[in-house]
Design a protein around this motif. Structure first.
Motif, mmCIF file in Angstrom:
data_model
loop_
_atom_site.group_PDB
_atom_site.id
_atom_site.type_symbol
_atom_site.label_atom_id
_atom_site.label_comp_id
_atom_site.label_asym_id
_atom_site.label_seq_id
_atom_site.Cartn_x
_atom_site.Cartn_y
_atom_site.Cartn_z
ATOM 1 N N ALA A 30 0.837 -1.214 0.000
ATOM 2 C CA ALA A 30 0.000 0.000 0.000
ATOM 3 C C ALA A 30 0.863 1.251 0.000
ATOM 4 C CB ALA A 30 -0.917 -0.012 1.224
ATOM 5 N N ALA A 31 1.945 1.229 0.776
ATOM 6 C CA ALA A 31 2.820 2.399 0.851
ATOM 7 C C ALA A 31 3.535 2.605 -0.483
ATOM 8 C CB ALA A 31 3.834 2.234 1.977
ATOM 9 N N LYS A 32 3.891 1.510 -1.106
ATOM 10 C CA LYS A 32 4.568 1.582 -2.403
ATOM 11 C C LYS A 32 3.638 2.214 -3.444
ATOM 12 C CE LYS A 32 8.158 0.350 -4.494
ATOM 13 N NZ LYS A 32 9.495 0.511 -4.196
ATOM 14 N N GLU A 33 2.388 1.796 -3.420
ATOM 15 C CA GLU A 33 1.415 2.335 -4.363
ATOM 16 C C GLU A 33 1.218 3.839 -4.139
ATOM 17 O OE1 GLU A 33 -2.077 -0.149 -4.575
ATOM 18 O OE2 GLU A 33 -3.144 1.592 -5.420
ATOM 19 N N TRP A 34 1.191 4.224 -2.855
ATOM 20 C CA TRP A 34 1.069 5.645 -2.517
ATOM 21 C C TRP A 34 2.308 6.391 -3.025
ATOM 22 C CZ3 TRP A 34 3.136 7.502 2.726
ATOM 23 C CH2 TRP A 34 3.059 8.903 2.806
ATOM 24 N N GLY A 35 3.483 5.860 -2.712
ATOM 25 C CA GLY A 35 4.722 6.463 -3.194
ATOM 26 C C GLY A 35 5.268 7.584 -2.330
ATOM 27 N N GLY A 36 4.625 7.895 -1.216
ATOM 28 C CA GLY A 36 5.094 8.970 -0.336
ATOM 29 C C GLY A 36 6.084 8.464 0.698
ATOM 30 N N PRO A 37 6.559 9.371 1.555
ATOM 31 C CA PRO A 37 7.557 8.996 2.555
ATOM 32 C C PRO A 37 6.986 8.097 3.656
ATOM 33 C CG PRO A 37 7.256 11.395 2.455
ATOM 34 C CD PRO A 37 6.222 10.801 1.589
ATOM 35 N N TYR A 38 7.431 6.867 3.645
ATOM 36 C CA TYR A 38 6.918 5.871 4.586
ATOM 37 C C TYR A 38 8.090 5.212 5.303
ATOM 38 C CZ TYR A 38 4.824 1.514 6.286
ATOM 39 O OH TYR A 38 4.427 0.471 7.084
ATOM 40 N N LEU A 39 7.979 5.104 6.624
ATOM 41 C CA LEU A 39 9.011 4.442 7.424
ATOM 42 C C LEU A 39 8.454 3.166 8.030
ATOM 43 C CD1 LEU A 39 10.476 7.495 9.434
ATOM 44 C CD2 LEU A 39 11.329 6.506 7.297
ATOM 45 N N PRO A 40 8.723 2.017 7.413
ATOM 46 C CA PRO A 40 8.328 0.757 8.033
ATOM 47 C C PRO A 40 9.256 0.497 9.211
ATOM 48 C CG PRO A 40 9.113 0.461 5.752
ATOM 49 C CD PRO A 40 9.448 1.844 6.161
ATOM 50 N N GLY A 41 8.757 -0.203 10.224
ATOM 51 C CA GLY A 41 9.577 -0.492 11.398
ATOM 52 C C GLY A 41 10.375 -1.772 11.231
ATOM 53 N N VAL A 42 11.654 -1.725 11.651
ATOM 54 C CA VAL A 42 12.526 -2.906 11.605
ATOM 55 C C VAL A 42 13.354 -2.964 12.879
ATOM 56 C CG1 VAL A 42 12.758 -2.896 9.078
ATOM 57 C CG2 VAL A 42 14.377 -1.605 10.478
ATOM 58 N N ALA A 43 13.832 -4.164 13.198
ATOM 59 C CA ALA A 43 14.700 -4.294 14.372
ATOM 60 C C ALA A 43 15.850 -5.272 14.148
ATOM 61 C CB ALA A 43 13.883 -4.722 15.587
ATOM 62 N N THR A 44 15.903 -5.923 12.982
ATOM 63 C CA THR A 44 16.965 -6.910 12.732
ATOM 64 C C THR A 44 17.478 -6.762 11.289
ATOM 65 O OG1 THR A 44 15.485 -8.592 11.809
ATOM 66 C CG2 THR A 44 15.769 -8.596 14.215
ATOM 67 N N PRO A 45 18.684 -7.288 11.009
ATOM 68 C CA PRO A 45 19.216 -7.229 9.645
ATOM 69 C C PRO A 45 18.298 -7.913 8.631
ATOM 70 C CG PRO A 45 20.951 -7.787 11.193
ATOM 71 C CD PRO A 45 19.678 -7.808 11.969
ATOM 72 N N SER A 46 17.695 -9.024 8.997
ATOM 73 C CA SER A 46 16.811 -9.706 8.037
ATOM 74 C C SER A 46 15.597 -8.847 7.699
ATOM 75 C CB SER A 46 16.329 -11.041 8.614
ATOM 76 O OG SER A 46 17.411 -11.910 8.779
ATOM 77 N N GLU A 47 15.076 -8.157 8.697
ATOM 78 C CA GLU A 47 13.939 -7.264 8.428
ATOM 79 C C GLU A 47 14.370 -6.105 7.526
ATOM 80 O OE1 GLU A 47 11.806 -8.341 12.672
ATOM 81 O OE2 GLU A 47 12.569 -6.321 12.364
ATOM 82 N N VAL A 48 15.544 -5.565 7.795
ATOM 83 C CA VAL A 48 16.061 -4.490 6.948
ATOM 84 C C VAL A 48 16.156 -4.987 5.505
ATOM 85 C CG1 VAL A 48 18.049 -3.004 6.463
ATOM 86 C CG2 VAL A 48 17.365 -3.414 8.833
ATOM 87 N N MET A 49 16.644 -6.206 5.326
ATOM 88 C CA MET A 49 16.795 -6.746 3.964
ATOM 89 C C MET A 49 15.457 -6.937 3.273
ATOM 90 S SD MET A 49 19.924 -9.383 4.697
ATOM 91 C CE MET A 49 19.797 -10.240 3.141
ATOM 92 N N GLN A 50 14.465 -7.414 4.029
ATOM 93 C CA GLN A 50 13.139 -7.605 3.431
ATOM 94 C C GLN A 50 12.533 -6.280 2.992
ATOM 95 O OE1 GLN A 50 10.361 -10.311 5.617
ATOM 96 N NE2 GLN A 50 12.130 -10.602 6.932
ATOM 97 N N VAL A 51 12.664 -5.288 3.853
ATOM 98 C CA VAL A 51 12.075 -3.981 3.551
ATOM 99 C C VAL A 51 12.827 -3.315 2.403
ATOM 100 C CG1 VAL A 51 11.724 -1.661 4.504
ATOM 101 C CG2 VAL A 51 11.084 -3.661 5.847
ATOM 102 N N ARG A 52 14.137 -3.485 2.393
ATOM 103 C CA ARG A 52 14.927 -2.912 1.295
ATOM 104 C C ARG A 52 14.563 -3.566 -0.030
ATOM 105 N NH1 ARG A 52 21.416 -2.945 0.727
ATOM 106 N NH2 ARG A 52 20.992 -5.143 0.591
ATOM 107 N N GLU A 53 14.381 -4.875 0.032
ATOM 108 C CA GLU A 53 13.995 -5.605 -1.182
ATOM 109 C C GLU A 53 12.652 -5.092 -1.726
ATOM 110 O OE1 GLU A 53 15.393 -9.843 -1.264
ATOM 111 O OE2 GLU A 53 13.232 -10.156 -1.352
#
Ligand code: 3PG
Length: 202
Positions: A98-121
């Motif tokens: 949904a955030a991608k479709e919107w395209g605006g500034p969105y900060l998903p929450g992460v706490a581990t390297p694997s989460e960072v990788m998923q969100v970056r992907e």
């Protein structure tokens, strides 16, 4: 977007809980008067969406966003009220979509390297690091920065007036969030002057 905003705003983001709608505008004015302009209004109270609309309509200089977004429905409800950015404590596939479709500034929450990788992907390079102190604080952010240097964070959770500077020193931190800028006691007492003083001293 964040860099443009931060040219003119302090690199801190109050995590705001509004219990009484009447507090929204004077609280935002008090923060902006002290130079804190990025305001995250959390969806933790009934009047949060209306608070976003009122701040947007009545507080020049405020950049108002929505926090504690846990579903795509909440994201679109907040965008309809004028939220300019959005923040989540974590992420889900549907929220990222949904955030991608919107395209605006969105900060998903992460706490581990694997989460960072998923969100970056999924295409996001800016994230909320939450809960920051409980998840390893500065050491964790520094460690994540070595293998994943192209990601920047807004650490939030357990950070206060004495420690936010330590986080801002890190290369992969672009702003710091927290409730220390808007103590609930001062909001209940409608002590806007003291909130401006905290904002100005930040
Ligand atoms: C958040 O939602 O980001 C946190 O609850 C804020 O954490 P803090 O109250 O420790 O600043």
């Amino acid at each position: 977007m964040w860099d443009t905003w931060l040219e003119d705003a302090k690199p801190v983001m109050p995590v705001i809980v509004i219990n009484d709608l009447a507090d929204a505008v004077p609280l935002a004015q008090a923060l902006v008067a002290g130079g804190v302009k990025l305001l995250e209004v959390t969806l933790r109270t009934e009047c949060a969406l209306e608070a976003i609309r009122e701040i947007k309509a009545n507080v020049p200089g405020a950049i108002v966003g929505v926090g504690t977004v846990v579903s795509p429905e909440q994201l679109s409800a907040a965008l309809n009220q004028g939220a300019e950015f959005a923040v989540s404590p974590g992420f889900t596939r549907s929220l990222l979509d949904a955030a991608k479709e919107w395209g605006g500034p969105y900060l998903p929450g992460v706490a581990t390297p694997s989460e960072v990788m998923q969100v970056r992907e999924a295409g996001f390079k800016e994230m909320k690091f939450f809960p920051a102190v409980a998840s390893g604080g500065r050491d964790m952010l520094r460690s994540i920065g070595a293998p994943l240097p192209d990601v920047r964070f807004c650490p939030t959770g357990g950070i206060g007036a004495e420690t936010y500077h330590d986080f801002l020193e890190l290369e992969n931190v672009f702003t710091v969030g927290g409730s220390w800028l808007t103590p609930s006691k001062l909001i209940s007492a409608r002590n806007w002057q003291e909130i401006t003083e905290i904002s100005a001293a930040t």
